[in-house]
Design an enzyme around this catalytic site. Sequence first.
Site, PDB file in Angstrom:
ATOM      1  N   LYS A  58      69.681   5.807  40.306  1.00  0.00           N
ATOM      2  CA  LYS A  58      70.032   4.761  41.266  1.00  0.00           C
ATOM      3  C   LYS A  58      69.713   3.408  40.632  1.00  0.00           C
ATOM      4  O   LYS A  58      68.562   3.114  40.336  1.00  0.00           O
ATOM      5  CB  LYS A  58      69.245   4.937  42.576  1.00  0.00           C
ATOM      6  CG  LYS A  58      69.643   3.955  43.667  1.00  0.00           C
ATOM      7  CD  LYS A  58      68.819   4.178  44.921  1.00  0.00           C
ATOM      8  CE  LYS A  58      69.341   3.318  46.064  1.00  0.00           C
ATOM      9  NZ  LYS A  58      69.361   1.877  45.762  1.00  0.00           N
ATOM     10  N   PHE A 130      80.961   4.013  39.062  1.00  0.00           N
ATOM     11  CA  PHE A 130      80.527   5.328  39.512  1.00  0.00           C
ATOM     12  C   PHE A 130      81.582   6.073  40.325  1.00  0.00           C
ATOM     13  O   PHE A 130      81.406   7.246  40.647  1.00  0.00           O
ATOM     14  CB  PHE A 130      79.211   5.269  40.290  1.00  0.00           C
ATOM     15  CG  PHE A 130      79.204   4.325  41.460  1.00  0.00           C
ATOM     16  CD1 PHE A 130      79.895   4.618  42.630  1.00  0.00           C
ATOM     17  CD2 PHE A 130      78.466   3.150  41.403  1.00  0.00           C
ATOM     18  CE1 PHE A 130      79.865   3.756  43.715  1.00  0.00           C
ATOM     19  CE2 PHE A 130      78.426   2.278  42.485  1.00  0.00           C
ATOM     20  CZ  PHE A 130      79.132   2.586  43.644  1.00  0.00           C
ATOM     21  N   LYS A 206      70.558   9.592  48.616  1.00  0.00           N
ATOM     22  CA  LYS A 206      69.641   8.844  47.752  1.00  0.00           C
ATOM     23  C   LYS A 206      68.250   9.450  47.847  1.00  0.00           C
ATOM     24  O   LYS A 206      67.832   9.898  48.915  1.00  0.00           O
ATOM     25  CB  LYS A 206      69.626   7.356  48.123  1.00  0.00           C
ATOM     26  CG  LYS A 206      69.287   7.052  49.572  1.00  0.00           C
ATOM     27  CD  LYS A 206      69.418   5.569  49.856  1.00  0.00           C
ATOM     28  CE  LYS A 206      69.181   5.272  51.337  1.00  0.00           C
ATOM     29  NZ  LYS A 206      69.324   3.833  51.651  1.00  0.00           N
TER      30      LYS A 206
END
Length: 290
Positions: A58, A130, A206
């Site tokens: 991340k 991404f 996440k």
Amino acid sequence: MNINNVTSKSFRYSLVAIALLSAMQSSAGDSSSQESILVNAKNYESGIDIDEYWQSEKLDGIRAVWNGKELLTRAGNRIYAPDWFTESLPGYMVEGELWAGRGNFHLVQQTVLDKTPSDEAWKKIDYMLFDMPSAAGDFSKRYYNVVHYVDSVRQSHIKYIVHYPIESETQLFSLLDNVDSNQGEGLMLRKVSCRYQAGRSNDLLKLKKHHDAEALVIGYKAGNGKYKGKLGSLLVRLETGVEFYIGSGFTDEVRSQPPKLGSTITFRYNGMTQNGVPKFARYLRERPQQ
């Protein structure tokens, strides 16, 4: 900002606060169309089928969408990048992160939100792709298209975020420990079999050692002692309606010039109370006015 005259009850019901909040809500309504077309992440929870996901680091940057003509923030506002930065981008939609390396969010923020682009500053930023929302197929196919595009365009500032299969949850948390020890943000998990589907779902997760969240600034509490005449704590409101004070994480500069009423801040916390109040909340930064 001198806030000696600010009471502990804050400005939450003042006309100024009401006006600012109304203005912010109107502004948010103007940008909802852009945000509504993007995939948004949920927090990872143990028990998911690891085999269905690929993981990546991340990145601590600013999410940016190239719509085929312009570079935009997730809220749909134009990013004034130099022509050389965008001239090799394709005539279709791609999505990525404007990033300058671990720990350099401040550099990205200062550069990306400037309407007069600085070539020198932009040369320190990469566009880390991404996803390719306009491409057909599941994520594995879209990721292949992203890699193929980056490899073919051969521009040093246009890269892709590398994704890997996950062997086990043990391996996943070992990777998280490694990223965290190197001052990284955490990990992202993308469901390989999913098509690009806007909204918040388990298609995108996440994983961090702590949680970050955003809240609306609705008031102040004056400081005492060495913080007399400065900010003591911020009164904030979550999307759930829960209100609470954040009193730590501020630099002296922020205490002297705190975020304005109606602005949105990012804070870090570790878990929730039974009443939905974040535990150990500490200020991280003010969200850029994207």
